[in-house]
Design a protein around this motif. Structure first.
Motif, PDB file in Angstrom:
ATOM      1  N   THR A  23       0.828  -1.204   0.000  1.00 49.44           N
ATOM      2  CA  THR A  23       0.000   0.000   0.000  1.00 49.44           C
ATOM      3  C   THR A  23       0.865   1.258   0.000  1.00 49.44           C
ATOM      4  O   THR A  23       0.555   2.223  -0.680  1.00 49.44           O
ATOM      5  N   ASN A  27       1.027   3.827  -3.069  1.00 50.75           N
ATOM      6  CA  ASN A  27       0.715   5.200  -2.712  1.00 50.75           C
ATOM      7  C   ASN A  27       1.737   6.157  -3.326  1.00 50.75           C
ATOM      8  O   ASN A  27       1.407   7.237  -3.801  1.00 50.75           O
ATOM      9  N   MET A  34      -1.665  11.916  -1.432  1.00 49.09           N
ATOM     10  CA  MET A  34      -2.874  11.874  -0.634  1.00 49.09           C
ATOM     11  C   MET A  34      -3.318  13.271  -0.216  1.00 49.09           C
ATOM     12  O   MET A  34      -4.505  13.561  -0.144  1.00 49.09           O
ATOM     13  N   ALA A 269     -14.383  -0.306   5.362  1.00 48.45           N
ATOM     14  CA  ALA A 269     -13.411  -0.221   4.263  1.00 48.45           C
ATOM     15  C   ALA A 269     -13.986   0.612   3.120  1.00 48.45           C
ATOM     16  O   ALA A 269     -13.292   1.441   2.524  1.00 48.45           O
ATOM     17  N   ALA A 272     -14.004   4.216   4.073  1.00 44.97           N
ATOM     18  CA  ALA A 272     -12.644   4.743   3.999  1.00 44.97           C
ATOM     19  C   ALA A 272     -12.259   5.024   2.550  1.00 44.97           C
ATOM     20  O   ALA A 272     -11.661   6.054   2.238  1.00 44.97           O
ATOM     21  N   ALA A 273     -12.640   4.106   1.647  1.00 47.10           N
ATOM     22  CA  ALA A 273     -12.298   4.291   0.245  1.00 47.10           C
ATOM     23  C   ALA A 273     -13.030   5.496  -0.327  1.00 47.10           C
ATOM     24  O   ALA A 273     -12.461   6.287  -1.077  1.00 47.10           O
ATOM     25  N   LEU A 274     -14.310   5.620   0.035  1.00 51.35           N
ATOM     26  CA  LEU A 274     -15.080   6.761  -0.472  1.00 51.35           C
ATOM     27  C   LEU A 274     -14.503   8.075   0.049  1.00 51.35           C
ATOM     28  O   LEU A 274     -14.553   9.088  -0.626  1.00 51.35           O
ATOM     29  N   ASN A 275     -13.922   8.047   1.269  1.00 50.20           N
ATOM     30  CA  ASN A 275     -13.344   9.257   1.858  1.00 50.20           C
ATOM     31  C   ASN A 275     -11.864   9.394   1.551  1.00 50.20           C
ATOM     32  O   ASN A 275     -11.210  10.274   2.101  1.00 50.20           O
ATOM     33  N   SER A 276     -11.315   8.500   0.736  1.00 51.73           N
ATOM     34  CA  SER A 276      -9.881   8.491   0.427  1.00 51.73           C
ATOM     35  C   SER A 276      -9.030   8.445   1.685  1.00 51.73           C
ATOM     36  O   SER A 276      -7.999   9.075   1.792  1.00 51.73           O
ATOM     37  N   ASP A 277      -9.489   7.666   2.674  1.00 54.03           N
ATOM     38  CA  ASP A 277      -8.804   7.595   3.954  1.00 54.03           C
ATOM     39  C   ASP A 277      -7.812   6.434   3.951  1.00 54.03           C
ATOM     40  O   ASP A 277      -8.098   5.329   4.411  1.00 54.03           O
ATOM     41  N   ILE A 278      -6.615   6.689   3.418  1.00 50.31           N
ATOM     42  CA  ILE A 278      -5.642   5.619   3.209  1.00 50.31           C
ATOM     43  C   ILE A 278      -5.170   5.005   4.530  1.00 50.31           C
ATOM     44  O   ILE A 278      -4.989   3.795   4.650  1.00 50.31           O
ATOM     45  N   LEU A 281      -7.680   2.520   5.547  1.00 49.99           N
ATOM     46  CA  LEU A 281      -7.662   1.367   4.645  1.00 49.99           C
ATOM     47  C   LEU A 281      -6.483   0.446   4.955  1.00 49.99           C
ATOM     48  O   LEU A 281      -6.611  -0.781   4.917  1.00 49.99           O
ATOM     49  N   VAL A 284      -7.481  -1.654   7.819  1.00 50.13           N
ATOM     50  CA  VAL A 284      -8.407  -2.729   7.440  1.00 50.13           C
ATOM     51  C   VAL A 284      -7.641  -3.846   6.741  1.00 50.13           C
ATOM     52  O   VAL A 284      -7.883  -5.036   6.978  1.00 50.13           O
ATOM     53  N   THR A 285      -6.679  -3.459   5.879  1.00 49.78           N
ATOM     54  CA  THR A 285      -5.893  -4.459   5.176  1.00 49.78           C
ATOM     55  C   THR A 285      -5.184  -5.386   6.151  1.00 49.78           C
ATOM     56  O   THR A 285      -5.194  -6.609   5.993  1.00 49.78           O
TER      57      THR A 285
ATOM     58  N   THR B 148      -8.611   3.901  -4.344  1.00 51.39           N
ATOM     59  CA  THR B 148      -8.421   5.150  -3.608  1.00 51.39           C
ATOM     60  C   THR B 148      -7.167   5.863  -4.082  1.00 51.39           C
ATOM     61  O   THR B 148      -7.186   7.053  -4.375  1.00 51.39           O
ATOM     62  N   ILE B 149      -6.070   5.085  -4.149  1.00 52.91           N
ATOM     63  CA  ILE B 149      -4.797   5.702  -4.519  1.00 52.91           C
ATOM     64  C   ILE B 149      -4.843   6.243  -5.946  1.00 52.91           C
ATOM     65  O   ILE B 149      -4.368   7.343  -6.217  1.00 52.91           O
ATOM     66  N   ARG B 152      -9.932   6.273  -8.370  1.00 54.29           N
ATOM     67  CA  ARG B 152     -11.061   5.559  -8.996  1.00 54.29           C
ATOM     68  C   ARG B 152     -10.864   5.318 -10.483  1.00 54.29           C
ATOM     69  O   ARG B 152     -11.801   5.402 -11.268  1.00 54.29           O
TER      70      ARG B 152
END
Lengths: 313, 595, 277
Positions: A23, A27, A34, A269, A272-278, A281, A284-285, B148-149, B152
């Motif tokens: 990740t 990233n 981010m 999860a 978090a993805a919808l909020n771009s909260d890496i 995430l 969760v991973t 996310t990264i 989308r």
């Protein structure tokens, strides 16, 4: 046995490191970081730089990862980018919902799947054909679509079960149970048919093996042949499949929790993805990876227990 | 040098009457359906905007939530948009995504799987690590991270789906390759001097095309599910632009008052996935049809019903007497006789050999006595007289009480006759306690006795061993011990020494003879080996293609064979022939390849 | 060793093979003169198949040498091995796994020819037709797939594949063990005919002393990785020198009840003597 467990656990440490590092590396590869994603194109350059420093993005990737890993080893997975809450406490709040969902689905698909498989292997006929039809249906309809259909039939139309939401077990055990019925079925449906088919196939193969014939020739009653000898031998591939479907059930929670608005790890999860909260995430991973490692460990252990060839040598 | 040589162009013309692949897929109803549907979906996806009857984003608040009509063939959604048009335009994203994921998974998965399976060793281990790591990933969560990264980006996500899918594909292709790698024709090709690449191309790939197509079609189905799933979660195609997954999400919002919305989107996804699955199956079947038995009905031999057989009287002095035994197999509704109207008598205390070559029906005849015929093979008529009772051999259930207790059996593959999950001791104790109720400890003592009787040394150790830890000869001794425990009057021995070395065979034959004398048992001994017949049998019955040709004492069979087939078979044995001279064959009598 | 003045086609000296700590072959040595058959007899675990594999380059020898036509091929390179494929061929025990089910018999038979450098399609077709005729298969066989044939027919095709490019040595690993007696005779006759016509040498590996005696000029008896006896077939059968050979002979039943009764008695006495020592 203990050595096997230790070996498995030792092997899973690099796995967790690889997964979490992935990740960070991804990233770093991504266009725009981010901080830019969080600002969504707004804000001044100064604000952007400030956020970068705050998020630690100004430092080299490996250093960032080292820091993260260091605190992760102490049980600290950082703070959510979005809410600022501790990732670990967010995850722990949500863990038990997903856990009850997965365990419920597992109990359902193992018990129903193996019985259906046994019956269709030994009796064939209607049940065997029904398993075939349902398994095609379970493969071709997305689990989230099935979940919505179940909800519209049993909750909206018949009003037998609550539609959405989650009641903690401590609050109201009855509602907790009722609320989990449809989600558990939605998660388990595909797995039931997979296990049923595998059980049927390997029971069918086993019943054709030589030793079954020689047990019959010795006058051993059919029931003992089926439940003691055949089931034991047929169980090895079934156990492997149970491991695989558990992993896919864990992934399936993401969709099903979303449909039934359950506050579990899966829906966390997605949020978090919808909020771009890496940061969240990544947390969760780690949890999901640990869950999958645990499942694989259990599969390995039961394999060793069931198969004397693996045990004796 | 080898790769320059073109072998793939066959040196001989293709067999006439074998249709090409596409044609043979289209000739299958399900294949035709899947090809048609997928072509429609792909064409629609490419020309979506030209085909769609309405603008998929055009709202019409005066015509919301309408059921199908002539104007809107699939109705309208909550904003009055035409559902058919949205499905059509939404298809392009799904089809593009599937193609991206599928091509990555196919390329990576097939090459890694074949290479790992073919080369083995460290290559296999390295690829194994790759597969294991990916299979242990929480794949949906990883996709969420990637989405996310990469803000989308669906293409990157679907390529990631392909990489994740390559692991399982590689795993399945690897095991298919492993199953083929040790086939002898691969060895022969290597000895002939073919390069690894040529062997993979000519011998491995054609052999595993079946599993490859099935796996890829399953993966295509999975990637549709994932592609629609991502849009359903709101992380893929962004509304108001249409996507199949997004339409299911929109339907879920409206289930309280307009559940119809679920139907068009759900069914489209389901039928497309189904079409991929059916296409995979059709391709596999069409490929295999070229080189495997196809179910062309053979000419039917009718009349194997009970009652059509000649009924001779039982020989009441015999220990076991069989009359009019007919065994058939049914395949695709066609009945074929494997044993026809067989009669034989087993005298008390004798060893009767049933001798014949493969396909003569000798083993089936012995299995039928205990109702142990394999699935798909059955007795249509036949009676047995045994200890002053008459049994109908087609009634398996009635034969069950005889098994073990009065008639026991030993088999050709002694190792396979033992359950690999249980110890030798367990096998014996189980049978002992089945026939005489007693405590475990007592049964154990009896088991040790039984093993000592078949001359196994170090009995205590053997009791604790699992079948895979003992030799074939030892396993057959265990099999004999187990069969003799309930003191049966009759022992059926189905090629019990064929799988053993000749020195071990001699020991087992001696053991059987001694036990037979001591217990005054009657034995049916099935074998293809004339030397074994001469060694152990008192009388022998010669079988050929399901019929008994002659039955006589062994002295007569060898000295004065009455049937020409027996004579020819004995002459073909190199025992009697002068060294290096031509052996007399029975080609003229045996029409080979008639099967 | 035989008093053959010519250099033998194949000469094996001092072969030792290990599988891990287990020694599968111990100091194996023999010659195969051109146009002759050497029989290798032994039970499972005797190492007879391993000898064939060393000659074919499938198993590495720890020490010793395999000399083919004056050339040391014990540790031949991969590319030299591929070249040797033209000269040294193989027939296996299992006729079902020996032929690729997805390829026609014609495609299977054309492979060795192409490796031998025959490129003209008409030549290949002609040669396949010739060979199918020699092994007694119908003319349209080339267009068919293996599933259409019985075990005996497949084994004849496997023999045809082995000899089609005119090799000088064929390793036959239990070539008739999976076949019925009636078919076994046909394949044994075929091998004898081919040897006469093509002057090919055979290494004939089998567990069956009777079969080996019938086809071999010389016979070697193997026991636990060692040669215990060597001689011509009749000599081994009629005057066995080594105790193991005698046990092997006594244990193999003959299709003659009276003779077998005597043999059985001899075997029992031998075994009793063995158990006593």
């Amino acid at each position: 046995m203990i050595r096997l467990i230790l070996k498995r656990i030792a092997l899973s440490v690099p796995l967790v490191i690889v997964v979490t590092m992935l990740t960070f590396v991804l990233n770093n590869m991504a266009p725009g970081d981010m901080a830019a994603t969080l600002l969504q194109g707004e804000g001044s350059n100064a604000q952007y730089e400030e956020l970068r420093v705050k998020l630690g993005l100004d430092r080299p990737v490996l250093e960032q990862y080292g820091d993260w890993l260091g605190s992760a080893a102490q049980g600290d997975l950082g703070k959510s980018f979005f809410t600022g809450e501790s990732v670990v406490s967010l995850l722990n709040q949500r863990f038990w919902v997903s856990f009850s969902l997965v365990i419920g689905a597992l109990i359902l698909c193992v018990s129903v799947g193996i019985s259906l498989g046994l019956v269709s292997a030994l009796r064939g006929g209607f049940i065997a054909r029904a398993v075939d039809v349902v398994s095609v249906a379970a493969l071709i309809f997305p689990s989230f679509w099935v979940a919505i259909v179940l909800m519209s039939v049993f909750s909206v139309w018949l009003r037998w079960l609550p539609a959405v939401g989650y009641t903690p077990l401590t609050e109201n055990p009855r509602l907790w149970f009722l609320g989990l019925i449809l989600p558990v079925i939605s998660v388990a449906l595909h797995s039931i048919t997979t296990i049923a088919k595998q059980t049927r196939d390997s029971m069918g193969d086993t019943m054709n093996r030589d030793f079954i014939r020689s047990l019959r020739a010795c006058g051993i009653p059919e029931r003992a042949i089926i439940f003691k000898h055949a089931l034991r031998n047929a169980s090895l591939p079934v156990v492997t499949v149970i491991g695989l479907v558990t992993v896919s059930a864990i992934s399936g929670t993401v969709f099903v929790e979303r449909v039934f608005v359950l506050p579990g790890l899966g829906s966390l999860a997605v949020e978090a993805a919808l909020n771009s909260d890496i940061a969240l995430l990544q947390g969760v991973t780690v949890y999901f990876t640990l869950l999958i490692i645990a499942v694989n460990l259990i599969v390995d252990l039961s394999y060793g227990w069931l198969n004397p060839k693996a045990r004796v040598e | 040098m080898t790769d320059a040589v073109q072998i793939d162009t066959p040196a001989v013309p293709r067999v006439a009457g074998r249709p090409n692949l596409l044609l043979s897929i289209l000739l299958r109803p399900l294949g035709l359906f899947s090809v048609l549907w997928l072509s429609i979906v792909v064409i629609v996806a490419v020309f979506a905007h030209q085909i769609a009857p309405y603008d998929p984003m055009q709202q019409n608040l005066l015509a919301i939530k309408q059921y199908p009509s002539a104007a809107h063939l699939l109705g309208t959604d909550a904003f009055g948009r035409d559902i058919l048009s949205r499905l059509i335009v939404g298809s392009s994203g799904t089809i593009l995504g599937v193609l991206q994921a599928l091509s990555v998974a196919a390329l990576l998965g097939i090459s890694l799987g074949v290479v790992a399976g073919y080369f083995g060793r460290w290559v296999d281990r390295a690829i194994g690590v790759y597969v294991e790591i990916i299979m242990a990933l929480p794949n949906i969560i990883i996709l969420l991270v990637i989405l996310t990264i990469f803000q989308r980006n669906m293409s990157i996500a679907m390529i990631a789906v392909g990489i994740i899918g390559s692991a399982n594909t590689a795993r399945i292709i690897r095991s298919a390759t492993l199953g083929v790698r040790n086939e002898l024709y691969i060895e022969a090709a290597r000895i002939t001097g073919l390069s690894d690449l040529a062997i993979i191309r000519r011998h491995i790939i054609p052999r595993i095309l079946g599993p490859i197509t099935v796996q890829l079609s399953i993966f295509a189905a999975i990637s549709i599910l994932i592609q629609t799933g991502i849009s359903f979660l709101g992380l893929g195609v962004q509304p108001p632009f249409p996507s199949w997954g997004g339409m299911i999400l929109e339907a879920s919002v409206a289930i309280n008052d307009f559940p119809w919305l679920l139907v068009p989107s759900g069914l489209t996804v389901a039928i497309t996935i189904l079409a991929f699955g059916l296409l995979g199956d059709s391709v596999r079947d069409s490929l295999a049809a070229r080189w495997t038995h196809t179910s062309t009905p053979q000419k039917q031999r009718a009349g194997f019903r009970a009652g059509t057989t000649s009924q001779q009287a039982f020989d009441d002095s015999a220990a076991l007497s069989v009359r009019g035994l007919t065994i058939v197999t049914r395949k695709d509704g066609v009945e074929k006789a494997l044993v026809e109207d067989l009669n034989f008598d087993l005298a008390a205390g004798e060893i009767l050999g049933i001798a014949g070559e493969s396909g003569s029906g000798k083993t089936l005849s012995s299995l039928a006595v205990l109702g142990l015929l394999p699935a798909g093979v059955e007795v249509v008529s036949g009676q047995m007289r045994f200890s002053s009772k008459t049994y109908d051999l087609s009634n398996t259930r009635a034969l069950r009480p005889l098994r073990g207790q009065q008639i026991a059996m030993i088999f050709q593959e002694p190792m396979a006759a033992l359950d690999p999950c249980f110890t030798i001791g367990h096998h014996l104790v189980e049978v002992i306690r089945r026939h005489t109720p007693m405590s475990r400890a007592e049964a154990r003592a009896k088991a040790i006795e039984a093993l000592a009787e078949v001359q196994i040394a170090d009995v205590e150790t053997v009791m604790k061993k699992y079948p895979h830890q003992i030799s074939g000869g030892m396993a057959q001794r265990v099999g004999i011990a187990r069969a003799l425990i309930p003191a049966p009057q009759v022992l059926l021995a189905d090629e019990p020494t064929t799988a053993l070395d000749v020195t071990v065979q001699a020991e087992i034959l001696d053991l059987l003879r001694e036990s037979q004398k001591k217990r005054k048992m009657s034995v049916v001994f099935v074998t293809h080996d004339w030397g074994v017949v001469a060694d152990i049998c008192d009388r022998a019955m010669v079988m050929y293609h399901g019929k008994a040709l002659e039955t006589a004492s062994v002295e007569d069979i060898f000295a004065r064979p009455s049937h020409a087939y027996t004579r020819a078979l004995l002459a073909a044995d190199p025992h009697a022939a002068p060294i290096g001279e031509r052996l007399p064959t029975i080609q003229d009598m045996l029409k080979e390849g008639s099967r | 060793m035989s008093a053959n003045t010519e250099t033998p086609l194949l000469s094996v000296r001092g072969l030792n093979v290990y599988f891990g700590p287990f020694q599968a072959l111990k100091n194996i040595g023999f010659d195969i003169p051109t146009g002759t058959t050497l029989g290798l007899v032994g039970e499972s675990g005797s190492g007879k198949t391993t000898i064939g594999k060393v000659i074919l380059g499938q198993v590495k020898a720890e020490s010793g040498s395999v000399i083919y036509d004056g050339e040391d091929i014990t540790n031949a390179s991969r590319s030299r091995r591929r070249g040797l494929g033209r000269d040294i061929q193989v027939v296996f025990q299992d006729p079902y796994s020996s032929l690729n089910p997805t390829r026609t018999i014609g495609q299977t038979l054309s492979e060795p020819l192409m490796m031998a450098g025959v490129t003209s399609r008409t030549d290949i077709r002609r040669r396949i037709k010739e060979l199918l005729d020699i092994v007694g298969m119908p003319a349209d066989t080339a267009d068919r797939y293996p599933f259409e044939f019985s075990g005996g027919q497949r084994q004849r095709v496997a023999v045809a594949r082995a000899v089609i490019a005119k090799p000088r040595l064929v390793v036959c690993d239990e070539p008739v063990s999976a076949l019925d007696l009636s078919v076994q005779a046909q394949v044994l006759n075929l091998l004898n005919d081919l040897q006469r016509e093509l002057s090919v040498s055979f290494l004939f590996i089998s567990h069956d002393l009777t079969v080996v005696r019938h086809v071999s000029h010389r016979t070697i008896v193997l026991y636990k990785g060692e040669i215990v006896e060597e001689g011509d077939g009749a000599q081994i059968q009629d005057a066995p020198q080594h105790a193991y050979t005698r046990t092997l002979l006594a244990a193999a039943p003959v299709p003659d009840p009276a003779r077998q009764r005597e043999k059985r008695q001899r075997w029992r006495e031998m075994r009793q003597a063995q158990l006593n020592t």
